[in-house]
Each structure stands twice: as structure tokens, then as C-alpha cells.
Design a protein around this motif. Structure first.
Motif, PDB file in Angstrom:
ATOM      1  N   UNK A 120       0.840  -1.211   0.000  1.00  0.00           N
ATOM      2  CA  UNK A 120       0.000   0.000   0.000  1.00  0.00           C
ATOM      3  C   UNK A 120       0.868   1.251   0.000  1.00  0.00           C
ATOM      4  N   UNK A 121       2.009   1.204   0.687  1.00  0.00           N
ATOM      5  CA  UNK A 121       2.922   2.355   0.692  1.00  0.00           C
ATOM      6  C   UNK A 121       3.416   2.664  -0.714  1.00  0.00           C
ATOM      7  N   UNK A 122       3.653   1.627  -1.497  1.00  0.00           N
ATOM      8  CA  UNK A 122       4.101   1.826  -2.876  1.00  0.00           C
ATOM      9  C   UNK A 122       3.007   2.485  -3.699  1.00  0.00           C
ATOM     10  N   UNK A 123       1.781   2.015  -3.556  1.00  0.00           N
ATOM     11  CA  UNK A 123       0.671   2.641  -4.280  1.00  0.00           C
ATOM     12  C   UNK A 123       0.581   4.129  -3.950  1.00  0.00           C
ATOM     13  N   UNK A 124       0.690   4.463  -2.671  1.00  0.00           N
ATOM     14  CA  UNK A 124       0.590   5.865  -2.273  1.00  0.00           C
ATOM     15  C   UNK A 124       1.706   6.705  -2.879  1.00  0.00           C
ATOM     16  N   UNK A 125       2.860   6.081  -3.078  1.00  0.00           N
ATOM     17  CA  UNK A 125       4.015   6.809  -3.628  1.00  0.00           C
ATOM     18  C   UNK A 125       4.012   6.818  -5.167  1.00  0.00           C
ATOM     19  N   UNK A 126       2.960   6.311  -5.787  1.00  0.00           N
ATOM     20  CA  UNK A 126       2.834   6.391  -7.246  1.00  0.00           C
ATOM     21  C   UNK A 126       2.302   7.756  -7.689  1.00  0.00           C
ATOM     22  N   UNK A 127       2.022   8.622  -6.741  1.00  0.00           N
ATOM     23  CA  UNK A 127       1.440   9.935  -7.036  1.00  0.00           C
ATOM     24  C   UNK A 127       2.235  10.742  -8.062  1.00  0.00           C
ATOM     25  N   UNK A 128       3.581  10.686  -8.062  1.00  0.00           N
ATOM     26  CA  UNK A 128       4.321  11.484  -9.051  1.00  0.00           C
ATOM     27  C   UNK A 128       3.927  11.203 -10.496  1.00  0.00           C
ATOM     28  N   UNK A 129       3.436  10.006 -10.768  1.00  0.00           N
ATOM     29  CA  UNK A 129       3.090   9.657 -12.143  1.00  0.00           C
ATOM     30  C   UNK A 129       1.815  10.339 -12.632  1.00  0.00           C
ATOM     31  N   UNK A 130       1.016  10.882 -11.721  1.00  0.00           N
ATOM     32  CA  UNK A 130      -0.189  11.597 -12.139  1.00  0.00           C
ATOM     33  C   UNK A 130      -0.058  13.097 -11.890  1.00  0.00           C
ATOM     34  N   UNK A 131       1.133  13.521 -11.505  1.00  0.00           N
ATOM     35  CA  UNK A 131       1.386  14.943 -11.294  1.00  0.00           C
ATOM     36  C   UNK A 131       1.404  15.674 -12.635  1.00  0.00           C
ATOM     37  N   UNK A 132       0.942  16.928 -12.635  1.00  0.00           N
ATOM     38  CA  UNK A 132       0.982  17.698 -13.875  1.00  0.00           C
ATOM     39  C   UNK A 132       2.412  18.103 -14.235  1.00  0.00           C
ATOM     40  N   UNK A 133       3.371  17.811 -13.331  1.00  0.00           N
ATOM     41  CA  UNK A 133       4.780  18.097 -13.591  1.00  0.00           C
ATOM     42  C   UNK A 133       5.560  16.828 -13.956  1.00  0.00           C
ATOM     43  N   UNK A 134       4.851  15.728 -14.117  1.00  0.00           N
ATOM     44  CA  UNK A 134       5.501  14.434 -14.326  1.00  0.00           C
ATOM     45  C   UNK A 134       6.424  14.442 -15.538  1.00  0.00           C
ATOM     46  N   UNK A 135       7.617  13.896 -15.356  1.00  0.00           N
ATOM     47  CA  UNK A 135       8.600  13.783 -16.434  1.00  0.00           C
ATOM     48  C   UNK A 135       8.610  12.379 -17.025  1.00  0.00           C
ATOM     49  N   UNK A 136       8.020  11.438 -16.326  1.00  0.00           N
ATOM     50  CA  UNK A 136       7.868  10.078 -16.843  1.00  0.00           C
ATOM     51  C   UNK A 136       6.441   9.623 -16.569  1.00  0.00           C
ATOM     52  N   UNK A 137       6.029   8.591 -17.253  1.00  0.00           N
ATOM     53  CA  UNK A 137       4.670   8.094 -17.090  1.00  0.00           C
ATOM     54  C   UNK A 137       4.662   6.570 -17.121  1.00  0.00           C
ATOM     55  N   UNK A 138       3.643   5.990 -16.531  1.00  0.00           N
ATOM     56  CA  UNK A 138       3.446   4.535 -16.625  1.00  0.00           C
ATOM     57  C   UNK A 138       2.306   4.227 -17.584  1.00  0.00           C
ATOM     58  N   UNK A 139       1.769   5.262 -18.202  1.00  0.00           N
ATOM     59  CA  UNK A 139       0.648   5.081 -19.109  1.00  0.00           C
ATOM     60  C   UNK A 139       1.022   4.118 -20.233  1.00  0.00           C
ATOM     61  N   UNK A 140       0.192   3.132 -20.444  1.00  0.00           N
ATOM     62  CA  UNK A 140       0.436   2.160 -21.502  1.00  0.00           C
ATOM     63  C   UNK A 140       1.174   0.918 -21.063  1.00  0.00           C
ATOM     64  N   UNK A 141       1.800   0.962 -19.882  1.00  0.00           N
ATOM     65  CA  UNK A 141       2.454  -0.245 -19.361  1.00  0.00           C
ATOM     66  C   UNK A 141       1.382  -1.233 -18.923  1.00  0.00           C
ATOM     67  N   UNK A 142       1.728  -2.507 -18.912  1.00  0.00           N
ATOM     68  CA  UNK A 142       0.782  -3.521 -18.471  1.00  0.00           C
ATOM     69  C   UNK A 142       0.859  -3.703 -16.960  1.00  0.00           C
ATOM     70  N   UNK A 143      -0.249  -4.082 -16.358  1.00  0.00           N
ATOM     71  CA  UNK A 143      -0.287  -4.328 -14.917  1.00  0.00           C
ATOM     72  C   UNK A 143      -0.981  -5.655 -14.647  1.00  0.00           C
ATOM     73  N   UNK A 144      -0.511  -6.329 -13.597  1.00  0.00           N
ATOM     74  CA  UNK A 144      -1.045  -7.625 -13.201  1.00  0.00           C
ATOM     75  C   UNK A 144      -1.265  -7.622 -11.695  1.00  0.00           C
ATOM     76  N   UNK A 145      -2.359  -8.205 -11.251  1.00  0.00           N
ATOM     77  CA  UNK A 145      -2.644  -8.363  -9.826  1.00  0.00           C
ATOM     78  C   UNK A 145      -2.617  -9.837  -9.467  1.00  0.00           C
ATOM     79  N   UNK A 146      -1.799 -10.181  -8.457  1.00  0.00           N
ATOM     80  CA  UNK A 146      -1.759 -11.530  -7.891  1.00  0.00           C
ATOM     81  C   UNK A 146      -2.045 -11.393  -6.408  1.00  0.00           C
ATOM     82  N   UNK A 147      -3.169 -11.922  -5.939  1.00  0.00           N
ATOM     83  CA  UNK A 147      -3.557 -11.725  -4.549  1.00  0.00           C
ATOM     84  C   UNK A 147      -4.049 -13.036  -3.952  1.00  0.00           C
ATOM     85  N   UNK A 148      -3.685 -13.275  -2.706  1.00  0.00           N
ATOM     86  CA  UNK A 148      -4.074 -14.507  -2.011  1.00  0.00           C
ATOM     87  C   UNK A 148      -4.782 -14.163  -0.707  1.00  0.00           C
ATOM     88  N   UNK A 149      -5.647 -15.065  -0.266  1.00  0.00           N
ATOM     89  CA  UNK A 149      -6.376 -14.845   0.982  1.00  0.00           C
ATOM     90  C   UNK A 149      -6.685 -16.179   1.648  1.00  0.00           C
TER      91      UNK A 149
END
Length: 210
Positions: A120-149
Motif C-alpha cells: 500500500x505504501x508503494x501505491x501511495x508513492x505512485x502519485x508522481x506519475x499523475x502529477x501535472x509536472x511528471x517527467x515520466x509516465x506509466x501510461x500504456x504499461x501492463x499491470x497484473x494483480x496476484x492476490x491470495x487470501x
């Protein structure tokens, strides 16, 4: 009963694992959110990596529990010093690897119907990627969720699935797949059923270079 929720839209850190293929490779970053070494979500992630590597992809693991990643302080200073975040910690390693990756995998146990604290800490620190000052982006990259319970009911994943879907959409990540494995509580429970085979299959699908 084991139920698969899978969608296909078609030390401190562990180094890249890669195959011997000489063709162009996909780079995959795998974030391990569990504090348990070699626990169920990690085994799921390793099986995913095996499948991806069979297609020539590179997989790099980060064991978040062994890293110094602070929570977001909401300082609104993203990119103010020419880099993603002004906080000096191990998140800088993740930013660099995510920037260079084609695929980001979020592997986590389900804690209180949501993410582990480590991921969760990592998710919270992803904020720079949606900043209007962002110099890099993750837009278009693929994402996968693996979760166990450890829970037996499949609806226990509803909250983490909504969080993942909304967050990925906001960041512009393309959803490549999800596996929600439940009724896996003790270490090794993931070996029962076909969870690992499904993860390997998903990894092989995601690891292909189109």
C-alpha cells in the motif's frame, strides 16, 4: 472451494531473472507485498515469472518488506527537485525500475480485505506519475494483480479489486490479468489446486513480445 478470479485482456531486492533468449525481451517488475518469505503470494509470483521467462521476458523481484519505503507525506513536492519524490528512501529504486519496465506486477496477501501495508505504501508513492509536472509516465504499461487470501469466500477480494482497477485506470496502466486465490492461509496452501499453473499460464501470455 478454490475459485479462480482471472482476467486476461487479450535480501532487499532480488535481481532480474531472465531466460537465455536473444530476442527482444519484455521487462517485468514484480512487487512482493508479503512480509512472509516464500509465502503463498510470493510462490504465485514466482510461478508467473517462470511462465513469463519461458517467453524470453526478464523478471525482477522487489521484496518490499526488506526495503525502506516511507508512506506518502502529501507534501505536494513531486518533481520539485528534478526527480519523482523528495523523500530519500528505497522507493527511488522502484521508480527507476518501473520507469524501465513494460509490466508491473502487484503481488500481495489480502489483509483486512485490502493491500498489505508494504505494498500500500508503494501505491501511495505512485502519485508522481499523475502529477501535472511528471517527467515520466506509466501510461500504456501492463499491470497484473496476484492476490491470495485465507478466507473461503470469493467476495473478500471485492475491495482490493476495486482499488486495483481504479488505481490502474487513473495511472493509465493496461490491465493484463488478475489472479485471486482464496482459501490459501498456511504457507504452501497455494500448491493445492491449479493456482500455480494458472499463474504460469498468465505469465507466459503476458511475457510474449507482440
Amino acid at each position: 472451494m478454490l475459485i479462480l478470479c482471472i482476467e486476461k485482456i487479450l535480501g532487499r531486492e532480488m535481481s532480474y531473472r531472465h531466460s537465455n533468449a536473444e530476442n527482444i525481451m519484455k521487462k517485468i517488475v514484480i512487487l512482493l507485498g508479503s512480509p512472509r518469505k516464500n509465502g503463498n503470494s510470493e510462490r504465485l509470483a514466482k510461478s508467473f515469472a517462470t511462465g513469463a521467462e519461458s517467453q524470453g521476458a526478464q523478471a525482477r523481484f522487489f521484496r518490499l518488506h526488506n526495503m525502506n519505503i516511507k508512506g506518502c507525506s502529501d507534501c505536494r513536492q513531486c518533481w520539485s527537485k528534478g526527480k519523482h519524490c523528495i523523500v530519500a528512501d528505497d522507493m527511488s529504486q522502484l521508480y527507476e525500475s518501473i520507469d524501465n519496465a513494460d509490466v508491473v506486477v502487484f503481488a500481495t496477501p489480502l489483509y483486512w480485505y485490502s493491500w498489505s501495508a508494504q505494498i500500500k505504501a508503494v501505491w501511495d508513492r505512485m502519485l508522481p506519475y499523475v502529477s501535472d509536472k511528471a517527467k515520466t509516465t506509466v501510461k500504456g504499461k501492463q499491470s497484473v494483480l496476484l492476490v491470495t487470501a485465507g478466507d473461503e469466500r470469493e467476495d473478500v477480494f471485492d475491495a482490493v479489486l476495486e482499488s486495483f482497477d481504479r488505481s490502474a485506470s487513473l495511472l493509465g496502466l493496461k490491465l493484463a490479468g488478475k489472479i485471486c486465490a482464496h482459501n490459501v492461509y498456511d504457507i504452501g496452501d497455494i500448491e493445492e489446486g491449479n493456482w500455480l499453473d494458472q499463474a504460469k499460464e498468465l505469465g507466459a501470455s503476458v511475457g510474449k513480445v507482440n
